[in-house]
Design an enzyme around this catalytic site. Structure first.
Site, mmCIF file in Angstrom:
data_model
loop_
_atom_site.group_PDB
_atom_site.id
_atom_site.type_symbol
_atom_site.label_atom_id
_atom_site.label_comp_id
_atom_site.label_asym_id
_atom_site.label_seq_id
_atom_site.Cartn_x
_atom_site.Cartn_y
_atom_site.Cartn_z
ATOM 1 N N HIS A 90 0.824 -1.210 0.000
ATOM 2 C CA HIS A 90 0.000 0.000 0.000
ATOM 3 C C HIS A 90 0.854 1.255 0.000
ATOM 4 C CE1 HIS A 90 -3.770 -2.183 1.582
ATOM 5 N NE2 HIS A 90 -3.719 -2.140 0.284
ATOM 6 N N ASP A 97 -0.690 -11.657 -17.821
ATOM 7 C CA ASP A 97 -0.761 -13.118 -17.729
ATOM 8 C C ASP A 97 -0.238 -13.784 -18.990
ATOM 9 O OD1 ASP A 97 -1.713 -13.912 -15.169
ATOM 10 O OD2 ASP A 97 -3.578 -12.881 -15.635
ATOM 11 N N GLU A 153 -5.127 -14.107 -22.637
ATOM 12 C CA GLU A 153 -4.025 -14.075 -21.679
ATOM 13 C C GLU A 153 -3.424 -15.446 -21.445
ATOM 14 O OE1 GLU A 153 -5.430 -12.106 -18.139
ATOM 15 O OE2 GLU A 153 -7.296 -13.223 -18.098
ATOM 16 N N CYS A 193 -5.148 -4.527 -22.346
ATOM 17 C CA CYS A 193 -5.312 -3.926 -21.025
ATOM 18 C C CYS A 193 -4.214 -4.356 -20.053
ATOM 19 C CB CYS A 193 -6.693 -4.225 -20.456
ATOM 20 S SG CYS A 193 -6.985 -5.981 -20.260
#
Ligand code: PEP
Ligand code: MG
Length: 577
Positions: free
Chosen positions: A195, A463, A439, A510
C-alpha cells in the site's frame, strides 16, 4: 565518496534531498501471567487501547485534506475496519482469558497467527494486508505500552524537503510526511504492490522499496539522489552527478508540462488514424482521475476487488449499483466489465472453496474456470452486468479463457440470465457485447475462432507473458525472464490483432504493456488501436501516438518483428518513429 544502493523503484521520478533517517525501534513484547481475578481488568485495558487506536485513526482520517487521492482515505478506512474486526478485537480477548496472559502478548500471538496464514498463501495482495495488520497491531501495542504514538512529528518538521529513509513506513506516517513536504521515500522492506508503494505512486513521490540496510549505510543529513526510474539511491553525489540529476528533474518537469497540451485532444496519429485510449480501474473511486485525463472509456474494470476483504459476497443489487455508477460516469464510452478473475493470487473466502488452492494455483481453478464451476458467483454477476447494459455501452469481458467450450458454456449462462431478467421485467441490452481476454497462449493461438464467436478481444499481457514464458509474474527470482519483447509474446499479440482485423471486431490491450510508453509505437505499428492503462499514463501515451506516422511505423515494425536478438529488438524499438 559517493555510495550507491539499489532497490525497487515503485514510483517514477527523481528527487534530491538530505537524508532523514527514521528508525522505528522494534517493540519489546513480554509475556506475563495475569492472575484470574485481574483478567477482567486486563480485558478492559485492551479494550481501552482499541478505543484509543480507533480515535487516533479517526483523527488522522479527519485531517486528510479534501484534495487527497481517495485511495489514501481508503487505506485509513481499512485500518479503521481492522480495529473493529473480530480477528483483532475478540480473538485477543479470548486469548487473554484462556492463556491468562497480558494484552500485548495476546495481541502479538494473534498477529503472528494471522501473518502465518498470509505467509502460507504467498499472495502479494494479502502481503499488503499483512503490512496493514502490522501497522494496526503496532499502533495498539504502543498504546498498551504507553509509547509515544509517533516519534516522527519532530523529525517530520526537520524532514521538509528531505528524503525519508526508514525500515518501515505506515500510511499515516507517509501522509503526515507528505503534508510536511518530504520529497522522496526509501524503505528497507516492502514490495512493489504494498500500500505504501501504491500511495507513493498516487501521490507522485519518487520512492524505492527493498533497499536493504539503507538505515545502516546512509548517514543522517547527507545529500541523497533518489532515482525512482531505475531503483537507485546515490549518497553524497559528486558535482557532476548532482548536475546530471538536477537536469533530469528539470527535464521531467518540462515533460509533464508539455504533456498538458494533449489534454482534451483526441488520440490520433499524424496520418489520421484514430486510437482509443481507455483506463483500467480497480475502484469506482478512481473515476474522477480517469475523467481528468480524458479516458475514452474503461478498458478493464477488475470486479474482483469488490469481492475481497469481506465475508459476505456482494449480491446482484450491490454489484449493479457499482457497475451502474461506472457506466453513468463514462456515458457515451465503452465500459468493459470483467467477470470475476478470482483464484491464484486473488482469493476470496467462499465455503465451497475453503482450503482449495490447487497444486499450482496459477494453473488451477482461476477466473472463468472458477466462475463456471460456481454459478452462484457467476449468475448474479452476469445479471448485474446485463442490467447495467441498459444504461450505456457495457461490454462483458471474460478472463483466462483457454478453449471454445468455455465460451459456449458462458453464452449459455448469459442466455439463462437474460431469461431471468425478462421474467422479472428488468431492462437490459439484448445485444450487449461479450469478449474474451487473451491471456493464455492457447487462446492467442485460436484467437481467430474466438473472434468469429465473440464481439471483441482484449489482450492481457500480464498473464500472457507469465503463461507463455512459464515465468511467475510475482516471483522476483525469475523477473529477468519476464520479457514483453520475447518474440513469442510479440507473435501471439500479432496473431490476436490479426484475428480481430480479419473478423472485423475490435482488439484492445489492457495489460501493463499497453500503458508503457516504451512499447506504444511498437504496438501501434503492430495494428493495435485500443489501449487501456492506468489514468496517469494516458497523456504520455497519447503524446507518442499523436507524434507518430503510422504508414512509416507499420513498415518499420514489420521488419522489426523478424528480429530474434533481444538487444537488436530493443535498439530497433528505440529507433522507431
Ligand atoms: C493481464 O493479465 O494482463 C490483466 C490485465 O489482468 P490482471 O493483471 O488483472 O491479471
Ligand atoms: Mg490477467
Amino acid at each position: 565518496m559517493a555510495l550507491m544502493l539499489s532497490g525497487t523503484g515503485v514510483s517514477r521520478g527523481v528527487a534530491i534531498g538530505s537524508c532523514q533517517i527514521l528508525r522505528r525501534d522494534e517493540l519489546e513484547i513480554l509475556e506475563y501471567v495475569i492472575p484470574k481475578p485481574l483478567l477482567a481488568a486486563e480485558v478492559a485495558r485492551f479494550k481501552a487501547a482499541l478505543k484509543k487506536a480507533r480515535q487516533q485513526l479517526e483523527q488522522i482520517r479527519h485531517q486528510i485534506p479534501a484534495d487527497t487521492p481517495p485511495e489514501i482515505s481508503a487505506f485509513i478506512d481499512a485500518h479503521l475496519l481492522m480495529v473493529e474486526d473480530d480477528a483483532l478485537c475478540r480473538a485477543p480477548v479470548s486469548l487473554i482469558n484462556r492463556l491468562q496472559c497480558n494484552a500485548e502478548w495476546a495481541l502479538k500471538m494473534q498477529r503472528d497467527a494471522l501473518v502465518m496464514v498470509f505467509e502460507v498463501m504467498d499472495d502479494p495482495y494479502l502481503k499488503t494486508r499483512r503490512d496493514d495488520i502490522d501497522h494496526v497491531v503496532n499502533r495498539i501495542q504502543r498504546i498498551l505500552l504507553n509509547h509515544i504514538e509517533h516519534p516522527h512529528h519532530d523529525l517530520s518538521q526537520r524532514a521538509r524537503g528531505g528524503v525519508v529513509v526508514t525500515n518501515e513506513l505506515s500510511l499515516a506516517d507517509m501522509l503526515l510526511m507528505h503534508q510536511r513536504g518530504v520529497t522522496a521515500f526509501i524503505t528497507e522492506d516492502g514490495a512493489a504492490n504494498s500500500h505504501t508503494a501504491i500511495l507513493a505512486r498516487s501521490l507522485g513521490i519518487p520512492a524505492l522499496v527493498g533497499v536493504h540496510h539503507a538505515c545502516r549505510y546512509l548517514s543522517q543529513n547527507e545529500p541523497l539522489v533518489v532515482d525512482g526510474r531505475y531503483g537507485v539511491v546515490i549518497a553524497s553525489p559528486d558535482e557532476d552527478t548532482l548536475r546530471f540529476y538536477q537536469n533530469c528533474i528539470a527535464d521531467d518537469q518540462a515533460r509533464l508540462t508539455a504533456l498538458e497540451r494533449f489534454k482534451g485532444l483526441p488520440a490520433i496519429t499524424k496520418d489520421g488514424h484514430e486510437v482509443r485510449l481507455m483506463v483500467n480501474l480497480d475502484l469506482v473511486e478512481e473515476i474522477d482521475s480517469a475523467s481528468a485525463f480524458d479516458a475514452d472509456g474503461v478498458g478493464l474494470y477488475r470486479t474482483e476487488i469488490l469481492f475481497m476483504n469481506r465475508t459476505e459476497l456482494p449480491d446482484e443489487e450491490e454489484q449493479y449499483s457499482v457497475y451502474a455508477k461506472l457506466v453513468r460516469a463514462f456515458k457515451g464510452y465503452p465500459v468493459m466489465i470483467r467477470t470475476l478473475d478470482m483464484g491464484a493470487d486473488k482469493q476470496i473466502s467462499l465455503d465451497q472453496l475453503d482450503g482449495y488452492f490447487g497444486v499450482n494455483p496459477a494453473l488451477g481453478l482461476r477466473a472463468i474456470r472458477l466462475s463456471l464451476k460456481q454459478p452462484q458467483l457467476l449468475m448474479p454477476q452476469i445479471r448485474a452486468i446485463l442490467r447495467a447494459s441498459a444504461l450505456g455501452d457495457v461490454r462483458m469481458m471474460v478472463p483466462m479463457v483457454s478453449n471454445m467450450q468455455e465460451v459456449k458454456q458462458l453464452q449459455g449462462v448469459v442466455d439463462m440470465c437474460k431469461a431471468a431478467l425478462r421474467e422479472k421485467g428488468l431492462p437490459f441490452d439484448d445485444a450487449m457485447k461479450i469478449g474474451a481476454m487473451i491471456e493464455v497462449p492457447a487462446a492467442a493461438l485460436i484467437a481467430d475462432a474466438f473472434a468469429q464467436e465473440l464481439d471483441f478481444l482484449s489482450i492481457g499481457t500480464n498473464d500472457l507473458i507469465q503463461y507463455t514464458l512459464a515465468t511467475d509474474r510475482m516471483d522476483a527470482e525469475v523477473g529477468h525472464l519476464y520479457d514483453p519483447l520475447h518474440p513469442a509474446i510479440l507473435k501471439l499479440i500479432q496473431m490476436t490483432i490479426t484475428a480481430g482485423e480479419q473478423n472485423s471486431i475490435p482488439v484492445s490491450m489492457c495489460g501493463e504493456m499497453a500503458g508503457d510508453p516504451r512499447y506504444t509505437a511498437l504496438l501501434l505499428g503492430m495494428g493495435l488501436r485500443e489501449f487501456s492503462m492506468s489514468a496517469s499514463m494516458l497523456l504520455e501515451v497519447k503524446g507518442i501516438i499523436n507524434d507518430s506516422d503510422l504508414s512509416l511505423l507499420s513498415k518499420q515494425v514489420e521488419a522489426l518483428l523478424k528480429l530474434h536478438d533481444h538487444g537488436e529488438m530493443v535498439a530497433a524499438i528505440n529507433a522507431l518513429g
